[in-house]
Design a protein around this motif. Sequence first.
Motif, short mmCIF file in Angstrom:
data_model
loop_
_atom_site.label_atom_id
_atom_site.label_comp_id
_atom_site.label_asym_id
_atom_site.label_seq_id
_atom_site.Cartn_x
_atom_site.Cartn_y
_atom_site.Cartn_z
N ILE A 109 0.83 -1.20 0.00
CA ILE A 109 0.00 0.00 0.00
C ILE A 109 0.87 1.25 0.00
N ASN A 110 2.08 1.16 0.58
CA ASN A 110 2.99 2.30 0.56
C ASN A 110 3.37 2.66 -0.87
N GLU A 111 3.61 1.64 -1.67
CA GLU A 111 3.97 1.86 -3.07
C GLU A 111 2.79 2.45 -3.84
N VAL A 112 1.59 1.96 -3.55
CA VAL A 112 0.39 2.49 -4.21
C VAL A 112 0.23 3.98 -3.90
N CYS A 113 0.34 4.33 -2.63
CA CYS A 113 0.21 5.73 -2.23
C CYS A 113 1.30 6.58 -2.87
N GLY A 114 2.50 6.00 -3.00
CA GLY A 114 3.58 6.71 -3.68
C GLY A 114 3.25 7.00 -5.13
N PHE A 144 -3.95 8.92 2.57
CA PHE A 144 -2.71 8.20 2.86
C PHE A 144 -2.57 7.89 4.35
N LEU A 145 -2.94 8.84 5.20
CA LEU A 145 -2.86 8.59 6.64
C LEU A 145 -3.79 7.44 7.03
N LYS A 146 -4.97 7.42 6.43
CA LYS A 146 -5.94 6.37 6.72
C LYS A 146 -5.40 4.99 6.31
N ASN A 147 -4.83 4.91 5.11
CA ASN A 147 -4.43 3.61 4.56
C ASN A 147 -3.03 3.16 4.96
N MET A 148 -2.10 4.10 5.06
CA MET A 148 -0.72 3.73 5.37
C MET A 148 -0.48 3.54 6.85
N VAL A 149 -1.28 4.20 7.68
CA VAL A 149 -1.04 4.15 9.13
C VAL A 149 -2.20 3.47 9.86
N VAL A 150 -3.39 4.12 9.87
CA VAL A 150 -4.48 3.64 10.71
C VAL A 150 -4.94 2.24 10.33
N GLU A 163 8.19 2.74 11.18
CA GLU A 163 8.55 2.73 9.77
C GLU A 163 7.38 3.16 8.89
N GLN A 164 6.17 2.75 9.28
CA GLN A 164 4.99 3.17 8.52
C GLN A 164 4.80 4.69 8.60
N PHE A 165 4.97 5.23 9.80
CA PHE A 165 4.86 6.68 9.93
C PHE A 165 5.92 7.39 9.10
N ASN A 166 7.14 6.84 9.11
CA ASN A 166 8.21 7.45 8.32
C ASN A 166 7.88 7.43 6.83
N SER A 167 7.32 6.31 6.37
CA SER A 167 6.92 6.21 4.95
C SER A 167 5.86 7.23 4.61
N PHE A 168 4.88 7.39 5.54
CA PHE A 168 3.83 8.37 5.32
C PHE A 168 4.38 9.79 5.32
N GLU A 169 5.28 10.09 6.27
CA GLU A 169 5.78 11.46 6.40
C GLU A 169 6.79 11.83 5.32
N LYS A 170 7.29 10.85 4.59
CA LYS A 170 8.10 11.17 3.41
C LYS A 170 7.25 11.84 2.35
N LEU A 171 5.96 11.49 2.34
CA LEU A 171 5.03 12.10 1.40
C LEU A 171 4.43 13.38 1.99
#
Length: 333
Positions: A216-221, A244-250, A273-281
């Motif tokens: 899902i991280n790749e999809v959001c990217g 993205f916050l909904k799908n990558m984190v929650v 790591e999930q938060f880091n991936s989200f906050e890169k975006l």
Amino acid sequence: MKDIAVIVPVYNVYPFLSKCLDSLINQDTTCSYEVICVNDGSTDHSKELLIKYSEKHPSIIKVIHQENRGVSTARNVGVSAADSKFIAFVDADDWVDQRFLQAFYERISIDSSDLVIQDVIYVNAGQTNYEKEEIRNNLFNAENHIFNKLFSLKVIKENNISFPTDISIGEDMYFTFMMLIHSKKVTKVDEAHYFYRTDRENSAMNNSHLKKYLEINEVCGHIYQKAKELNLDTEIQEGLEYLFLKNMVVRMIPKILKAKKFQYFSMKKMIKEQFNSFEKLHNSWEFNRVIIKDEEKYFERKIGKKRKKQLESLKNGKLLLFAYRICMHKITS
């Protein structure tokens, strides 16, 4: 040209296929439609059943056979073969009632919608649950799935929208939100005519399943990159950040907790790591108006009223509250 083409990817679903096809053949509708079944290299008796239905109902059922290339490719092939104004998608192990197409058609007949959304009926072990899809003012609160939606084929072709074939999870999310971005008018029908089987989904979560879900991280990217290229306005960008916050984190919280079986340090590391991936975006999500307003109460329902504080606690590894909420079934994936 038909009004609607229904795309049905088929792979080894013989026990369920007749019910699906019968429901599509028996539509009570004034629109013209076709059903395009893409047999994705089935090794059971699905192929033979598709041939039987296409011979019996040649004016409705069209069958395309291909080697196994995955559901995304099957859907893309179906879209390419469609000669219609609109596209709908049905999974071959689900079914619809007689008003499925008519409810869509009545909506597009009175306005110029590019995308129409219905509610969904979830089925588990014979028990049904009506789920209302609330979009209100935030279109990005729409669910990721494609099966309760009608899409303009013109918008799909003009914007070269297709299902990504390099991922196995979240391909429908990419397609749905590319359509939301490009659709000038999105409307909602407050009816449910799609029956989605949840009892065939694998509920056992382990590390191998979790690895797939992390795609899902790749999809959001992908979505984020496309949004940057389109130079979208602030309101849409904030809607995407909410998505993205909904799908990558929650939504990843219960998956991580279940897969790691409440191993504290392992869970803490992965959620960080999930938060880091989200906050890169999006590194300033705390100031996002859509997240702060939470008009649909999504974050409030999932993590409580003090959502910003709770998310910060989660980011910093304070997991006991969330572990408790998982055990009490207050957070679901």
